[in-house]
Design a protein around this motif. Sequence first.
Motif, PDB file in Angstrom:
ATOM      1  N   ASP A 182       0.820  -1.210   0.000  1.00 53.79           N
ATOM      2  CA  ASP A 182       0.000   0.000   0.000  1.00 53.79           C
ATOM      3  C   ASP A 182       0.860   1.271   0.000  1.00 53.79           C
ATOM      4  O   ASP A 182       0.374   2.348   0.330  1.00 53.79           O
ATOM      5  N   TYR A 183       2.109   1.114  -0.383  1.00 55.16           N
ATOM      6  CA  TYR A 183       3.010   2.262  -0.587  1.00 55.16           C
ATOM      7  C   TYR A 183       3.192   3.104   0.677  1.00 55.16           C
ATOM      8  O   TYR A 183       3.405   4.306   0.589  1.00 55.16           O
ATOM      9  N   ASP A 184       3.087   2.488   1.838  1.00 55.00           N
ATOM     10  CA  ASP A 184       3.354   3.228   3.071  1.00 55.00           C
ATOM     11  C   ASP A 184       4.866   3.250   3.282  1.00 55.00           C
ATOM     12  O   ASP A 184       5.477   2.205   3.557  1.00 55.00           O
ATOM     13  N   PRO A 185       5.485   4.437   3.174  1.00 58.36           N
ATOM     14  CA  PRO A 185       6.956   4.475   3.217  1.00 58.36           C
ATOM     15  C   PRO A 185       7.545   4.195   4.596  1.00 58.36           C
ATOM     16  O   PRO A 185       8.766   4.214   4.745  1.00 58.36           O
ATOM     17  N   THR A 198      -1.009   7.005  -1.938  1.00 56.34           N
ATOM     18  CA  THR A 198      -0.663   7.832  -0.781  1.00 56.34           C
ATOM     19  C   THR A 198      -1.737   8.893  -0.564  1.00 56.34           C
ATOM     20  O   THR A 198      -2.183   9.111   0.567  1.00 56.34           O
ATOM     21  N   LEU A 243       3.622  16.878  -1.615  1.00 56.03           N
ATOM     22  CA  LEU A 243       2.331  16.350  -2.052  1.00 56.03           C
ATOM     23  C   LEU A 243       1.267  16.629  -0.998  1.00 56.03           C
ATOM     24  O   LEU A 243       0.130  16.981  -1.308  1.00 56.03           O
ATOM     25  N   ARG A 294      -4.979   7.209   0.743  1.00 55.30           N
ATOM     26  CA  ARG A 294      -4.846   6.603   2.074  1.00 55.30           C
ATOM     27  C   ARG A 294      -4.639   7.640   3.167  1.00 55.30           C
ATOM     28  O   ARG A 294      -4.948   7.417   4.334  1.00 55.30           O
ATOM     29  N   ALA A 340       5.921   9.377  -9.359  1.00 55.83           N
ATOM     30  CA  ALA A 340       6.240   8.366  -8.343  1.00 55.83           C
ATOM     31  C   ALA A 340       5.148   7.305  -8.304  1.00 55.83           C
ATOM     32  O   ALA A 340       3.975   7.619  -8.068  1.00 55.83           O
ATOM     33  N   ASP A 355       6.166  11.335   5.518  1.00 51.64           N
ATOM     34  CA  ASP A 355       4.764  11.704   5.286  1.00 51.64           C
ATOM     35  C   ASP A 355       4.623  12.187   3.843  1.00 51.64           C
ATOM     36  O   ASP A 355       4.316  13.348   3.590  1.00 51.64           O
ATOM     37  N   CYS A 356       4.872  11.304   2.898  1.00 52.62           N
ATOM     38  CA  CYS A 356       4.942  11.692   1.491  1.00 52.62           C
ATOM     39  C   CYS A 356       4.835  10.435   0.643  1.00 52.62           C
ATOM     40  O   CYS A 356       4.664   9.345   1.165  1.00 52.62           O
ATOM     41  N   GLU A 357       4.899  10.628  -0.676  1.00 53.31           N
ATOM     42  CA  GLU A 357       4.844   9.477  -1.561  1.00 53.31           C
ATOM     43  C   GLU A 357       6.106   8.621  -1.382  1.00 53.31           C
ATOM     44  O   GLU A 357       7.140   9.115  -0.965  1.00 53.31           O
ATOM     45  N   ARG A 391       9.085  13.369  10.596  1.00 53.24           N
ATOM     46  CA  ARG A 391       7.791  12.993  10.027  1.00 53.24           C
ATOM     47  C   ARG A 391       7.684  13.422   8.569  1.00 53.24           C
ATOM     48  O   ARG A 391       7.142  12.697   7.742  1.00 53.24           O
ATOM     49  N   GLY A 431       8.352   7.286  -3.297  1.00 51.76           N
ATOM     50  CA  GLY A 431       9.591   7.636  -3.986  1.00 51.76           C
ATOM     51  C   GLY A 431      10.348   8.774  -3.336  1.00 51.76           C
ATOM     52  O   GLY A 431      11.566   8.859  -3.447  1.00 51.76           O
ATOM     53  N   TRP A 485      -5.730  13.275   3.484  1.00 52.09           N
ATOM     54  CA  TRP A 485      -5.478  14.681   3.185  1.00 52.09           C
ATOM     55  C   TRP A 485      -6.621  15.282   2.368  1.00 52.09           C
ATOM     56  O   TRP A 485      -6.873  16.474   2.443  1.00 52.09           O
TER      57      TRP A 485
END
Lengths: 471, 339
Positions: free
Chosen positions: A288-291, B113, B86, B116, B107, A333-335, A329, A337, B119
């Motif tokens: 789920d792309y949670d970094p 993101t 973002l 989920r 990306a 707290d971002c995409e 954070r 990549g 925001w």
Amino acid sequence: MSSGTAQRYLLTGVAPLGGEPTDLLLAGGVVAAVGADDVRAALGTGTGADGGHGLDDVVTVDGAGLVALPGLVDLHTHLREPGREDAETVGSGTRAAALGGFTAVHAMANTSPVADTAGVVEQVWRLGRDAGWVDVHPVGAVSVGLEGASLAELGAMAASAARVRVFSDDGKCVHDPVLMRRALEYVKAFDGVVAQHAQEPRLTVGAQMHEGVVSAELGLAGWPAVAEEAIIARDVLLAEHVGSRLHVCHLSTAGSVELIRWAKSRGIAVTAEVTPHHLVLTDELARDYDPIYKVNPPLRTQADVDAVRDGLADGTIDIVATDHAPHTREDKDCEWGAAAMGMTGLETALSVVQQTMVDTGRMTWADVARVMSTAPAAIGRVEDHGRPIAVGEPANLTLVDPAARTVVVPERQGTASVNSPFRGRELPGRVVATFLRGRATVLDGQAVDRAGQHAGQHAGGGVADVPGVRS
Amino acid sequence: MRHLLSTGDLDRETAVHVLDTAAGMAATQSREIKKLPTLRGRTVVNLFFEDSTRTRISFETAAKRLSADVINFSAKGSSVSKGESLKDTALTLQAMGADAVVIRHSASGAPHTLARSGWVDGAVVNAGDGTHQHPTQALLDAYTIRRHLVGAGGTADPAGRDLAGLRVAVVGDVLHSRVARSNVDLLTTLGAEVTLVAPPTLVPVGVEAWPCRVSYHLDPVLADQRPDAVMMLRVQRERMGAGAAGGGYFPTPLEYTRGYGLDARRLALLPDHAIVMHPGPMNRGLEISADAADSPRAVIVEQVANGVAVRMAVLYLLLAGEVSPAGGHERLDDRTGIA
């Protein structure tokens, strides 16, 4: 630097290395007595069956059910100071270490400025000494500025007050084979070791996660296992050729375990570490792309997790090291990549090892003491840690309650950052107390600062109020 | 369906419903008055962190034909190029009251993101993320395939039908292609058999888990499998040659074209009914020759037109429709007045 404390601690009914319960008396910075009879003799008083002794300067810790381990030693910690004090300081990071049961940590060199001179390593060492939570052993950079071009002044760092013995460009790989050879040779002069971040840079340009089924589906650039294994293969052969010690940081693949096993069978002086997160987490978590799960080296497959557990159990992998990597954070707290790589680990490491290795019956607590204290201290040439729990030894100890279970809440941890991948997970085991040269840095799971102790709060004060501890 | 992030999230029933809805939308586009009142008063933001004029104007047209207010937010020359995250961009859009955010980002996973994070409250539509997914492209491809090849060879109404039994060859840079990933998921869900054709360097490690076949050779795929549709992927010129970062996937453009380009000879290998597709923009002479691109069986321009109808359907279903995979679809006619 104080070699101990006037405060004495009586630990009743603790199980050293998970063995037969006994009593320990910590006094003068060392283990002063072991066993009820010797403790009674040392205290010069009759000690009741309930542990009461009537002495004002002795704090009794009810250790029933607790395992006593030598204070844990982390060979791989990022304390971020100097430079990124917004993510962690030496103070907050070492407090986190104490809460995780550690009494010594090795602070990685990728700070800003880089720890590539005697001046910077001495600064970090002094900050650690002043904070007083654990002993801080700075790691020196192998190359100037971690640039991988020319050797840093390794000799000056070794000869400094910080007495650096572990050298690493961690975060970057010493990829030039000539530079790696020279570093391996050069550190022999002061019994040092090169700790390699094994990552072939050309094979991992832009890499985001483990290259495999999940990366193919997610469309994230792959970090192939071969990029780690190719460097390990090269470096063990170099270490053999020049007769030097090599340490492999955060090994993460099944193939790497096989290579280390082969190298050891040839008598090559290589040691290897695995992180707690590589013992339990897999690349499936990236879905789920949670970094929060973005880390370097990346989380691998279940087959790799199984292989590193096997390697740790059979001794191929020598140690567990946290690679504690706090990030602000905004850096998570971002995409995916754009996110930073790394996760915190000091305060969950012992629990993860218990869950994956002890509770599964694959290791004993004596094995835990070996992989988290004795062996890392030996690799780092740290002489007063990782010692036996015996009379006259430095009182560097941690007490663990294996029966406790804790839900991880990063905001309640000692580290200044909240990027724990275990948020919300229930983990077994809890560090109840940590002692650094006889001084309690943690009691009943709470950090105890040096000022508090100097203020005399131990007798009838804050410390004695907590359950399980009485004066 | 609260967001459209990946075609992997669509089941067969939902996918067919989107295609049927798109058919209804397309029918309205032959009228003199093309505009429908359906999304009047709703705001659709096109949030494009990556340049893509084609996709942006397709979404913009779709939203305007549904009477939505459209805000185009391009990263170029905006606060984003000054380092805004973002998160802050999304919070700004939320404050302005976006009902749907159509996001294009370099990306992979950025739309996930956004969806989920909390925001934004609005629906998130993935308009292409990195090398991951481009779901509306796959939907318009499926729509185009269905229109031509389902229902008595495209002469009968294909409403309610999927793509069962059809064979589709997807040719080119699979490794970097969000179009390929989206189509493998969607076309397979709809019952088609997909074969990916690419040089081994442009096939991702891990492809063995995908529900499709992989071949390194185009000629035998065309001759033996007799595909009903051939989809040519754009090959970026920076992938070729040695040296530069990200390059070296194949030796020369000529060698690529010899092995994987759709030229007149290969065009002749196709069955008579087969269609030729390309998501655009094309590199004529590299992955597709003028003979193929301009042939009567090329449906490339029609794909563009179908893109508007499909995006209208997606925006409609996310903002006004009630779609649940369990069934109980609201009839399009009830809300839009489409007869």
